[in-house]
Design a protein around this motif. Structure first.
Motif, PDB file in Angstrom:
ATOM      1  N   GLY A 248      17.145  -1.042 -13.644  1.00 27.50           N
ATOM      2  CA  GLY A 248      17.152  -2.037 -13.050  1.00 27.50           C
ATOM      3  C   GLY A 248      17.203  -1.920 -12.064  1.00 27.50           C
ATOM      4  N   GLY A 249      18.176  -0.408 -11.596  1.00 26.09           N
ATOM      5  CA  GLY A 249      18.394  -0.083  -9.908  1.00 26.09           C
ATOM      6  C   GLY A 249      17.305   0.889 -10.074  1.00 26.09           C
ATOM      7  N   ALA A 250      16.472   1.153 -11.123  1.00 28.02           N
ATOM      8  CA  ALA A 250      15.588   3.476 -10.898  1.00 28.02           C
ATOM      9  C   ALA A 250      14.271   1.542 -10.173  1.00 28.02           C
ATOM     10  CB  ALA A 250      15.619   3.576 -11.737  1.00 28.02           C
ATOM     11  N   VAL A 251      14.688   0.905 -11.064  1.00 26.78           N
ATOM     12  CA  VAL A 251      12.859  -0.279 -11.122  1.00 26.78           C
ATOM     13  C   VAL A 251      13.015  -1.045  -9.631  1.00 26.78           C
ATOM     14  CG1 VAL A 251      11.855  -1.548 -11.648  1.00 26.78           C
ATOM     15  CG2 VAL A 251      12.855  -0.475 -13.375  1.00 26.78           C
ATOM     16  N   SER A 252      13.711  -1.125  -9.301  1.00 30.77           N
ATOM     17  CA  SER A 252      13.967  -1.852  -7.718  1.00 30.77           C
ATOM     18  C   SER A 252      13.644  -0.534  -6.803  1.00 30.77           C
ATOM     19  CB  SER A 252      15.347  -2.392  -7.679  1.00 30.77           C
ATOM     20  OG  SER A 252      15.806  -2.965  -6.392  1.00 30.77           O
ATOM     21  N   GLN A 253      13.965   0.943  -6.514  1.00 26.98           N
ATOM     22  CA  GLN A 253      14.260   1.275  -5.821  1.00 26.98           C
ATOM     23  C   GLN A 253      12.232   2.252  -5.868  1.00 26.98           C
ATOM     24  OE1 GLN A 253      17.036   4.529  -6.713  1.00 26.98           O
ATOM     25  NE2 GLN A 253      18.059   4.246  -5.290  1.00 26.98           N
ATOM     26  N   ILE A 254      11.821   2.066  -7.219  1.00 27.88           N
ATOM     27  CA  ILE A 254      10.658   2.395  -6.827  1.00 27.88           C
ATOM     28  C   ILE A 254       9.953   1.059  -6.878  1.00 27.88           C
ATOM     29  CG2 ILE A 254       8.654   2.997  -8.910  1.00 27.88           C
ATOM     30  CD1 ILE A 254      10.979   4.608 -10.195  1.00 27.88           C
ATOM     31  N   VAL A 255      10.166   0.137  -7.243  1.00 29.41           N
ATOM     32  CA  VAL A 255       9.183  -1.265  -6.163  1.00 29.41           C
ATOM     33  C   VAL A 255       9.553  -1.196  -4.733  1.00 29.41           C
ATOM     34  CG1 VAL A 255       8.966  -3.460  -6.180  1.00 29.41           C
ATOM     35  CG2 VAL A 255       9.359  -2.520  -8.184  1.00 29.41           C
ATOM     36  N   LYS A 256      10.300  -1.055  -4.251  1.00 28.00           N
ATOM     37  CA  LYS A 256      10.578  -0.760  -3.040  1.00 28.00           C
ATOM     38  C   LYS A 256      10.114   0.260  -2.262  1.00 28.00           C
ATOM     39  CE  LYS A 256      15.435  -2.780  -2.730  1.00 28.00           C
ATOM     40  NZ  LYS A 256      16.600  -2.287  -2.499  1.00 28.00           N
ATOM     41  N   ARG A 257       9.873   1.287  -2.645  1.00 29.52           N
ATOM     42  CA  ARG A 257       8.904   2.993  -2.276  1.00 29.52           C
ATOM     43  C   ARG A 257       7.970   2.113  -2.171  1.00 29.52           C
ATOM     44  NH1 ARG A 257       8.411   6.897  -4.726  1.00 29.52           N
ATOM     45  NH2 ARG A 257       9.335   6.641  -6.886  1.00 29.52           N
ATOM     46  N   LEU A 258       7.388   2.144  -3.219  1.00 30.58           N
ATOM     47  CA  LEU A 258       5.610   1.366  -3.111  1.00 30.58           C
ATOM     48  C   LEU A 258       5.518   0.299  -2.349  1.00 30.58           C
ATOM     49  CD1 LEU A 258       5.246   2.628  -7.119  1.00 30.58           C
ATOM     50  CD2 LEU A 258       4.639   3.364  -5.819  1.00 30.58           C
ATOM     51  N   LEU A 259       6.143  -0.599  -2.439  1.00 33.48           N
ATOM     52  CA  LEU A 259       6.041  -1.751  -1.187  1.00 33.48           C
ATOM     53  C   LEU A 259       5.764  -1.793   0.555  1.00 33.48           C
ATOM     54  CD1 LEU A 259       6.883  -4.649  -3.427  1.00 33.48           C
ATOM     55  CD2 LEU A 259       3.920  -3.581  -3.514  1.00 33.48           C
ATOM     56  N   ALA A 260       6.381  -0.436   0.167  1.00 30.16           N
ATOM     57  CA  ALA A 260       6.989  -0.303   2.001  1.00 30.16           C
ATOM     58  C   ALA A 260       5.764   0.007   2.353  1.00 30.16           C
ATOM     59  CB  ALA A 260       8.157   0.797   1.917  1.00 30.16           C
TER      60      ALA A 260
END
Length: 149
Positions: free
Chosen positions: A137-149
């Motif tokens: 879940g932490g890896a998914v969260s980081q990827i989502v943050k990066r793609l939405l930023a």
């Protein structure tokens, strides 16, 4: 055969093989499974989805404990924890790579029309369901943050 039965059978195999680390780890897994089965509201059942969540939690705890031991100069204990985590991880589905997670998240973002960090909760909700057991879940969260930023 569900995961509970598989672990029970593998305990017998580990006993025959005299594999102490595997046997100890499998007994611990079975203990946690039994606790989950007998918890209030569980109706004496444990489906594979719940069992996978338990296994993921145990594997993560093992890795974190090993990191703590390593940081405190106890490589012997860290090695033991990592060996137990490896046994637990053998029951988990293959984890997706970062690029595979990224592709799935990009698809979810396109599907939902998400465009900013305000949409992160909606994207994470869908991603968490789709990637359950396949990605941290932490890896998914980081990827989502990066793609939405």
């Amino acid at each position: 055969m569900d995961l509970f039965e598989q672990v029970s059978n593998d305990i017998k195999e580990a006993m025959k093989a005299r594999d102490k680390v595997r046997l100890m780890t499998l007994r611990n897994i079975k203990k946690v499974f039994l606790e989950a089965k007998t918890a209030p509201g569980a109706n004496d059942t444990l489906d594979d989805a719940a069992a996978l969540k338990i296994l993921q939690k145990l594997a993560k705890q093992g890795r974190e404990t090993a990191a703590t031991y390593t940081a405190n100069g106890r490589a012997d204990l860290a090695e033991e924890e990592l060996a137990q985590a490896a046994v637990i991880e053998s029951y988990l589905p293959k984890q997706l790579s970062t690029t595979e997670i990224e592709e799935i998240v990009k698809g979810i973002i396109a599907e939902t029309g998400a465009s900013s960090m305000k949409d992160m909760g909606r994207v994470m909700g869908i991603a968490t369901k789709q990637l359950a057991g396949k990605a941290d879940g932490g890896a998914v969260s980081q990827i989502v943050k990066r793609l939405l930023a």
